[in-house]
Motif scaffolding. Structure first.
Motif, mmCIF file in Angstrom:
data_model
loop_
_atom_site.group_PDB
_atom_site.id
_atom_site.type_symbol
_atom_site.label_atom_id
_atom_site.label_comp_id
_atom_site.label_asym_id
_atom_site.label_seq_id
_atom_site.Cartn_x
_atom_site.Cartn_y
_atom_site.Cartn_z
ATOM 1 N N CYS A 5 0.819 -1.210 0.000
ATOM 2 C CA CYS A 5 0.000 0.000 0.000
ATOM 3 C C CYS A 5 0.856 1.264 0.000
ATOM 4 O O CYS A 5 0.345 2.356 -0.262
ATOM 5 C CB CYS A 5 -0.914 0.034 1.222
ATOM 6 N N HIS A 62 -4.714 -4.136 9.320
ATOM 7 C CA HIS A 62 -4.250 -3.542 8.071
ATOM 8 C C HIS A 62 -4.287 -4.549 6.925
ATOM 9 O O HIS A 62 -4.767 -4.258 5.840
ATOM 10 C CB HIS A 62 -2.832 -2.977 8.211
ATOM 11 N N HIS A 92 -5.773 -3.343 0.781
ATOM 12 C CA HIS A 92 -4.539 -4.129 0.881
ATOM 13 C C HIS A 92 -4.723 -5.487 0.207
ATOM 14 O O HIS A 92 -3.860 -5.932 -0.547
ATOM 15 C CB HIS A 92 -4.169 -4.307 2.362
HETATM 16 ZN ZN LIG Z 1 -1.055 -2.794 3.032
#
Ligand SMILES: [Zn+2]
Length: 95
Positions: A54, A71, A77
């Motif tokens: 990312c 995350h 992602h």
């Molecule tokens: Zn990521």
């Protein structure tokens, strides 16, 4: 910002962080079986890591591994992870 080499002694750097960096986190996998080591980098900032998929920093200072897990299960992602997985053969050839 600098990426730290795996196994680097982060003890001094992480002194102020409630949740300290653990190199063992790199051996974790997300729910799709993508290894964290493929995107997770420790940088020379206390309590912060970096996602190479990312291009984003991840603050794990207060939530530790949970923040990283959150995350990597993020839709954006996962989208990038899928592209990386599909393209991995051609990207190896490109190197
Ligand atoms: Zn990521």
């Amino acid at each position: 910002m600098k990426f730290l080499p795996v196994g680097y002694n982060t003890q001094d750097l992480e002194k102020q962080a409630k949740n300290k960096w653990r190199w063992q986190w790199l051996s974790e996998c997300d729910s799709k079986g993508m290894k964290w080591t493929d995107w997770l980098k420790k940088i020379d900032v206390c309590g912060v890591a970096y996602c190479t998929f990312c291009g984003k920093t991840i603050n794990y200072k207060s939530n530790g591994k949970k923040a990283l897990k959150l995350h990597c299960e993020d839709g954006n992602h996962q989208k990038i992870a899928n592209v990386v997985k599909t393209n991995s053969v051609s990207s190896i050839l490109a190197i």
